[in-house]
Design a protein around this motif. Structure first.
Motif, short mmCIF file in Angstrom:
data_model
loop_
_atom_site.label_atom_id
_atom_site.label_comp_id
_atom_site.label_asym_id
_atom_site.label_seq_id
_atom_site.Cartn_x
_atom_site.Cartn_y
_atom_site.Cartn_z
N ILE A 1 1.64 1.60 -3.66
CA ILE A 1 0.43 2.00 -4.38
C ILE A 1 0.12 3.47 -4.16
O ILE A 1 -0.36 4.18 -5.06
CB ILE A 1 -0.77 1.12 -3.93
CG1 ILE A 1 -0.70 -0.25 -4.61
CG2 ILE A 1 -2.10 1.78 -4.23
CD1 ILE A 1 -1.02 -0.27 -6.09
N ALA B 1 -7.08 0.34 -4.29
CA ALA B 1 -5.85 0.40 -5.09
C ALA B 1 -6.04 1.27 -6.33
O ALA B 1 -5.22 2.13 -6.64
CB ALA B 1 -5.42 -1.02 -5.49
N TRP C 1 0.82 -1.22 0.00
CA TRP C 1 0.00 0.00 0.00
C TRP C 1 0.85 1.26 0.00
O TRP C 1 0.43 2.29 -0.55
CB TRP C 1 -0.96 -0.02 1.18
CG TRP C 1 -2.08 -0.99 0.95
CD1 TRP C 1 -2.27 -2.19 1.56
CD2 TRP C 1 -3.14 -0.85 0.00
NE1 TRP C 1 -3.38 -2.82 1.06
CE2 TRP C 1 -3.94 -2.02 0.09
CE3 TRP C 1 -3.50 0.13 -0.91
CZ2 TRP C 1 -5.07 -2.21 -0.69
CZ3 TRP C 1 -4.62 -0.07 -1.71
CH2 TRP C 1 -5.39 -1.22 -1.59
N GLU D 1 -4.66 -10.59 -3.89
CA GLU D 1 -5.59 -9.47 -3.72
C GLU D 1 -6.43 -9.60 -2.46
O GLU D 1 -6.70 -8.60 -1.78
CB GLU D 1 -6.51 -9.36 -4.94
CG GLU D 1 -5.81 -8.90 -6.20
CD GLU D 1 -6.78 -8.64 -7.34
OE1 GLU D 1 -7.98 -8.42 -7.04
OE2 GLU D 1 -6.36 -8.67 -8.49
N LYS E 1 -2.49 -2.59 -9.71
CA LYS E 1 -2.20 -3.53 -8.63
C LYS E 1 -1.71 -4.87 -9.17
O LYS E 1 -0.83 -5.50 -8.56
CB LYS E 1 -3.42 -3.74 -7.74
CG LYS E 1 -4.60 -4.44 -8.40
CD LYS E 1 -5.73 -4.67 -7.41
CE LYS E 1 -6.89 -5.43 -8.02
NZ LYS E 1 -7.55 -4.72 -9.11
#
Length: 537
Positions: free
Chosen positions: A217, A338, A214, A315, A224
Motif C-alpha cells: 500500500i 490505506a 501495508w 479490513e 485496498k
C-alpha cells in the motif's frame, strides 16, 4: 442421505431452515466442513450484523425493509452502499417510532422538515456535517422513490422538501470538495509508518500478511479492496503504457471499483515489489487451494490467503495491525490509512513527473476532476508548496509572481492547477516551463504569466504575473543599464529634478525592484555595479 460431494447450494441453505438461529449447526458451519474436506471451493462466511438486520426484524416494518434490501441486492449494490442504506433506514424507523406513526403513508411536508432536523443532529443536539446529513437523507429519499405508488407503507405523493434538500446537498458537495477526505493530516506520518512497519517482526501469520499488505500500500496507489482480492499467480505484470515498469494486475475486473485491469497500479517502491514476491512464494510453499471470490466471480488462490478462518485477510485485521504500529511509535489516532497512502503517492507522482495525466493513470481515475480532488488535500498542497519554494530558494526563479504561487498554495480556497504542478516538477526545466506558460514581458526581460500581456513596462517588476529566471541575468543587466541611463538623462535634462515626479519615481521603483531580483540570483551590489557600468560605457 446424500453424499457430501453432491451437496448443492439449496441443500446447504436448508440447514438454516431446519435449525433457525442455531449458532453451532448452520449453513456457514456446513460450508466450512465441505470446504475443509475438499468438496467445495467456497468456505462459510461469517457476516457481521449490521443495522439493516435490525430494520428487517422490526415488528411492524420488517417486511418492507426486507423487500428494499432484496431490491438493493438485485440492483448489484455494493455491500458498503447497503450498509449505509441500512443505517439511514434505521434512523428513519426510529424517527417513525418516536412519532407513533403506523407507517409513512400520512407523512406531509412539515413531517419531512422535522425528519430533516432529526437526521441532522446527534442525541446531544449537536449538528452533524452536511455531508453526513446529506448521505442519510439521500438513502431515505431513494427508499421513498423505490416504494411510492407500489406499497401501502408509502404516501401516494411524497411532499419532499426539495429546496431544503438541494441546499444540504450543495453544502455537502462543498464540504467534499474543500475537505481533505481520507488524506493524511501529517506529511511526515506516512513514511514514519512505512519505516516502522518495515522494521516490525510479525508475531503470527496474520501479522505477516498485514505487514506485507501495508508495504505494498505504501508502494503503490492501489485501492485496498483491489489488493485484498488480488490473485497470487501473475499479479504483477509490465505496465501497458510503460513496459519497463511493473504494476499490480488482475484479469478480474469485478474486484476493482473502476473496473480496471492489466496492471493499472504501478509499484514505485522496491519494498512493495519484494512484499509481493514474498507473498507469491509463501502461497506456492503452502500449496493453497483456490477459494471462490464473489467479486471476481471466479475461483483462485488469493495473494493474502490464510490456512484457516477467515481464509482471506480482511479490513478489520489490517487496520487493527496499523493501529498497533501507530500506537507503538507514539502516533495513535492519526488521520489517514490505506486511502491516505493513495493521496500521498498520487501527489508525489504529480510532483515528480509534472504530468497530471500520468498521475491520473496511476490512480486509475476516469477523469481529471477526481484527481484534482486528491491534489487539493492539505498534504498535497504542502508538498507542492515545498517543491516550489525549493526552486525559489535555489535562486532559479524571481519576481513577485512567486508570491502569488505561494498564496495560492497556502489558500484553502485554491486548488493546484497545471501551472503550479509544473513548477513542482523536476522533469520540466524552467525554460520549458516559461515557454509553455509565459509570454514575453514588455520589459524585454522575463515573462508575463497571463494570457494577454499588458503594454505597461513600468508596472512589470511589481506585477504578480511577472517572473524572471536566472538564465535571463544578462538581459536583466541590459535592462537595468537602460533604466539607469534613462534616469541619468532625466536628471541631467531637468532644471528642477525631484524624485517626487511621477515618471522619476516610477523609474526609481523599477530600478530598485529589478536590482532586488538580480540580487536574488546571487549577485552582489559590486557585481551589479560592474555589469551595469560595462553596458553604459
Amino acid at each position: 442421505m446424500k453424499p457430501l460431494g453432491d451437496f448443492t447450494e439449496e441443500d446447504i441453505a436448508l440447514a438454516d431452515v431446519m435449525r433457525p438461529n442455531d449458532k453451532r449447526y448452520n449453513a456457514k458451519c456446513l460450508k466450512d466442513i465441505l470446504f475443509e474436506l475438499g468438496y467445495s471451493d467456497e468456505p462459510g462466511r461469517r457476516r457481521q450484523r449490521i443495522l439493516f438486520d435490525d430494520c428487517c426484524e422490526h415488528p411492524k416494518w420488517g417486511d418492507i425493509a426486507r423487500e428494499f434490501r432484496e431490491h438493493l441486492k438485485r440492483s448489484n449494490s455494493l455491500d458498503y452502499y447497503i450498509r449505509k442504506a441500512g443505517s439511514a433506514l434505521h434512523k428513519f424507523f426510529k424517527w417513525l417510532d418516536q412519532h407513533g406513526e403506523s407507517d409513512a403513508s400520512s407523512l406531509e411536508y412539515e413531517d419531512f422538515l422535522d425528519l430533516f432536523d432529526y437526521i441532522s443532529k446527534n442525541n446531544d443536539g449537536e449538528e452533524f456535517s452536511a455531508k453526513y446529513t446529506g448521505n442519510n437523507l439521500l438513502h431515505i429519499k431513494l427508499f421513498f422513490d423505490w416504494g411510492k405508488g407500489s406499497h401501502t407503507f408509502f404516501p401516494t405523493y411524497v411532499d419532499w422538501p426539495s429546496d431544503l434538500y438541494s441546499g444540504i446537498h450543495r453544502e455537502a458537495q462543498e464540504e467534499t470538495y474543500s475537505g481533505d477526505g481520507l488524506a493524511f493530516d501529517d506529511p511526515n506520518f506516512p513514511m514514519l509508518m512505512k519505516e516502522a512497519i518495515e522494521n516490525y517482526h510479525p508475531e503470527d501469520d496474520v501479522e505477516v500478511l498485514c505487514r506485507a499488505f501495508w508495504l505494498i500500500i505504501a508502494s503503490s496507489p492501489v485501492r485496498k479492496t483491489y489488493l485484498l482480492n488480488l490473485q497470487a499467480e501473475e499479479c504483477v505484470l509490465p505496465l501497458p503504457n510503460a513496459p519497463s515498469a511493473v504494476g499490480l494486475y488482475s484479469p478480474y475486473s469485478g474486484i476493482e471499483k473502476a473496473k480496471h485491469r492489466n496492471g493499472q497500479f504501478p509499484i514505485i517502491d522496491s519494498a512493495g515489489l519484494r512484499a509481493v514476491e514474498f507473498l507469491q512464494k509463501r502461497s506456492s510453499d503452502k500449496a493453497f487451494r483456490p477459494i471462490r471470490n464473489e467479486r471476481a466471480d471466479a475461483s483462485y488462490v488469493h495473494l493474502f490467503q490464510l490456512d484457516k478462518y477467515p481464509w482471506i485477510l480482511n479490513e478489520r485485521q489490517i487496520y487493527r495491525f496499523f493501529d498497533k504500529i501507530a500506537e507503538f511509535i507514539g502516533h495513535g489516532d492519526k488521520k489517514g490509512k490505506a486511502h491516505g497512502y493513495r493521496h500521498y503517492l498520487i501527489t508525489h507522482i504529480a510532483i515528480e513527473t509534472g504530468n497530471s495525466e500520468l498521475a491520473r493513470l496511476a490512480a486509475g481515475h476516469e477523469n481529471q476532476t477526481m484527481l484534482n480532488r486528491y491534489l487539493r488535500s492539505n498534504l498535497s498542497r504542502q508538498a507542492l508548496l515545498f517543491a516550489t519554494i525549493k526552486k525559489y530558494q535555489d535562486g532559479e526563479i524571481a519576481g513577485r509572481f512567486i508570491w502569488r504561487i505561494f498564496e495560492a498554495l497556502a489558500s484553502e480556497q485554491t486548488e493546484p492547477d497545471e501551472l503550479i504542478k509544473a513548477l513542482g516538477s523536476e522533469e520540466l526545466s524552467l525554460d520549458e516551463f516559461f515557454a509553455k506558460f509565459g509570454l514575453p514581458a514588455p520589459t524585454g526581460v522575463g515573462r508575463c504569466l497571463i494570457q494577454g500581456a499588458c503594454l505597461f513596462e513600468a508596472k512589470c517588476f511589481s506585477c504578480h504575473h511577472f517572473a524572471i529566471r536566472k538564465s535571463e541575468a544578462a538581459q536583466a543587466f541590459h535592462t537595468l543599464a537602460r533604466l539607469t541611463k534613462d534616469m541619468w538623462n532625466m536628471m541631467r535634462g531637468s532644471r528642477d529634478f525631484t524624485t517626487k515626479n511621477a515618471k522619476a519615481a516610477g523609474l526609481a521603483t523599477q530600478i530598485a525592484l529589478l536590482g532586488d531580483m538580480i540580487r536574488h540570483f546571487g549577485y552582489s551590489d559590486e557585481q551589479i555595479q560592474i555589469e551595469v557600468i560595462s553596458r553604459l560605457v
